[in-house]
Design an enzyme around this catalytic site. Structure first.
Site, mmCIF file in Angstrom:
data_model
loop_
_atom_site.group_PDB
_atom_site.id
_atom_site.type_symbol
_atom_site.label_atom_id
_atom_site.label_comp_id
_atom_site.label_asym_id
_atom_site.label_seq_id
_atom_site.Cartn_x
_atom_site.Cartn_y
_atom_site.Cartn_z
ATOM 1 C CD GLU A 67 -1.819 9.609 1.941
ATOM 2 O OE1 GLU A 67 -2.902 9.035 2.188
ATOM 3 O OE2 GLU A 67 -0.769 8.995 1.662
ATOM 4 C CG ASP A 83 14.131 -6.308 6.975
ATOM 5 O OD1 ASP A 83 13.099 -6.308 6.280
ATOM 6 O OD2 ASP A 83 14.106 -6.247 8.217
ATOM 7 N N GLY A 130 -2.437 -0.711 -2.927
ATOM 8 C CA GLY A 130 -3.154 -1.961 -2.688
ATOM 9 C C GLY A 130 -4.600 -1.915 -3.124
ATOM 10 C CG ASP A 159 0.287 4.884 -3.679
ATOM 11 O OD1 ASP A 159 -0.531 5.413 -4.450
ATOM 12 O OD2 ASP A 159 -0.033 4.022 -2.827
ATOM 13 C CG HIS A 175 -2.548 5.747 0.446
ATOM 14 N ND1 HIS A 175 -2.268 6.294 1.671
ATOM 15 C CD2 HIS A 175 -2.320 4.410 0.592
ATOM 16 C CE1 HIS A 175 -1.897 5.346 2.526
ATOM 17 N NE2 HIS A 175 -1.931 4.190 1.884
ATOM 18 C CB ILE A 176 -4.422 3.692 -5.639
ATOM 19 C CG1 ILE A 176 -3.436 4.422 -6.584
ATOM 20 C CG2 ILE A 176 -5.587 4.622 -5.351
ATOM 21 C CD1 ILE A 176 -2.583 3.536 -7.420
ATOM 22 C CB ALA A 209 6.561 1.841 2.214
#
Length: 412
Positions: free
Chosen positions: A272, A184, A298, A267, A295-296, A242
């Site tokens: 898109e 990070d 969450g 994802d 894009h699923i 992410a």
């Protein structure tokens, strides 16, 4: 939650617009609080559509598809706040929202568990090469073979971005017996036995599975690219749940075809489709041991309910109490109630002398200030004033005339 008596403005005149099929829980929370003009639309709107629609909207709710541009904010003359019913706010032009005094809220923690669980599940599927075996079985081919299939236990997970989701993935991975390295740009306290890898190259070169959990910024665009894919261990796995711009997909395709990368789960993509059923293309289609999802990460019922609850309550707290904790634009203030007074919210450009001008204007008019709260950021200042009830309308007029004023609102 505030009741109808707590606000001086007529709730039936406040227009709330929710786009992109936001959770019904958000609609319910607003209606239970006395707001009757609550509209929910299942799709995103284009810039032109939203410019026409937003003129009389006070509260706007969106997810990740709707792009809030300066042109939209210029047309939004009555807009008080935007709720991003997702973990990010990069779909909103925050600079323009700040300049217009529009508070922007999101739900940075609400789908953390949903994404973290899926990342671990994907790691298991890919390290066992399940996608290839599943495809073969559907095609009527029997592939009972242990070659190239491994356990997660004892392997090293590299986490790029040790924030809310990355740290949760870390905890779940350790529970499965994995070693955890993370990278990070900010100093982070490791959870459990996770270790700070210090450099991106160090983490990539030592990890059997690498998972991305970084925001989309100029610094993270193509963070994983043709220059550093060579540092990955041969046969290692890459997971990106992410942001779509953080992995260079053409380069990743080459490394998968060459056999250097053993598998991937993606994802999020640079481009898109607008809606379900639209044609979708990516360089990673038709590759071995690759899982592609729309894009699923969450998108669980639990996460959507949590997001609907979290963001709608932030919007209501701002609308009815003036609270701005969690806002990305208006400085954060949480305010205690003040009996026997009217509360006025004042947003202004952060330049020297504004607070003095406010106090002078009210003092010259002999308006008593019962309570006052101020918070500023680099762009704007946010003042909350509790003033004498009998003189509050006069105070409102005077505050509107103060130089550098962006917005003034009577709360109650």
């Amino acid at each position: 939650m505030a009741t109808a008596e707590k606000t001086s403005y007529p709730k039936e005149k406040i227009r709330v617009l929710f786009l992109e099929n936001i959770s019904d829980l958000a609609v319910k929370n607003f209606r239970n609080s006395g707001y009757t003009q609550v509209e929910k639309i299942s799709k995103a709107l284009t810039e032109d559509e939203l410019v026409k629609e937003i003129k009389d909207v006070h509260i706007l709710g969106i997810r990740s598809k709707t792009q809030i541009t300066p042109r939209i904010l210029e047309a939004a003359k009555k807009l008080q706040a935007i709720g991003c019913f997702c973990i990010g706010v990069n779909q909103v032009n925050l600079k323009s929202a700040t300049e217009h005094g529009v508070s922007v809220f999101n739900a940075p923690y609400s789908n953390t568990r949903s994404v973290a669980e899926l990342v671990i599940g994907l790691a298991i599927m890919l390290i066992r090469r399940i996608p290839d075996k599943n495809k073969a079985a559907h095609e009527g081919i029997w592939m009972k073979d242990a070659k190239g299939s491994f356990e997660l236990r004892g392997k090293t997970l590299g986490i790029i971005g040790y924030g809310n989701i990355g740290s949760q993935v870390s905890v779940l991975a350790e529970a499965l017996g994995m070693k955890v390295l993370f990278y990070d740009t900010e100093t982070k306290l490791p959870l459990g036995n996770a270790a700070d890898g210090k450099t991106l190259k160090d983490v990539l070169s030592k990890s059997d599975v690498v998972t991305m959990h970084v925001p989309e910024t100029a610094q993270t665009k193509n963070l994983i690219n043709k220059s550093n894919l060579k540092y990955f261990k041969k046969g290692s796995i890459l997971i990106n749940y992410a942001r779509g711009e953080v992995v260079e997909l053409e380069a990743l395709r080459k490394y998968i075809v060459d056999g250097h990368i053993g598998g991937a789960a993606i994802d999020v993509f640079p481009w898109e489709p607008e809606k379900n059923g639209d044609r979708f293309q990516t360089p990673l289609q038709d590759l071995p041991n690759v899982i592609l999802t729309p894009h699923i990460g969450g998108s669980t019922e639990e996460a959507q309910q949590n997001i609907g609850e979290d963001v709608s309550l932030k919007l209501l707290n701002f609308l009815e109490k003036g609270n701005t904790f969690g806002s990305h634009t208006v400085p954060a203030l949480a305010l205690p109630p003040q009996e026997g007074s009217h509360r006025i919210l004042h947003i202004h450009n952060n330049v020297p002398g504004v607070l003095s001008a406010i106090n002078t204007a009210l003092s010259d008019a002999k308006i008593n200030i019962v309570g006052q709260y101020l918070k500023t950021n680099e762009e704007i200042g946010y003042v909350v004033l509790d003033v004498d009830k009998q003189l509050s309308n006069r105070a409102m007029q005077l505050l509107k005339e103060v130089k550098e004023t962006i917005k003034v609102r009577m709360l109650y």
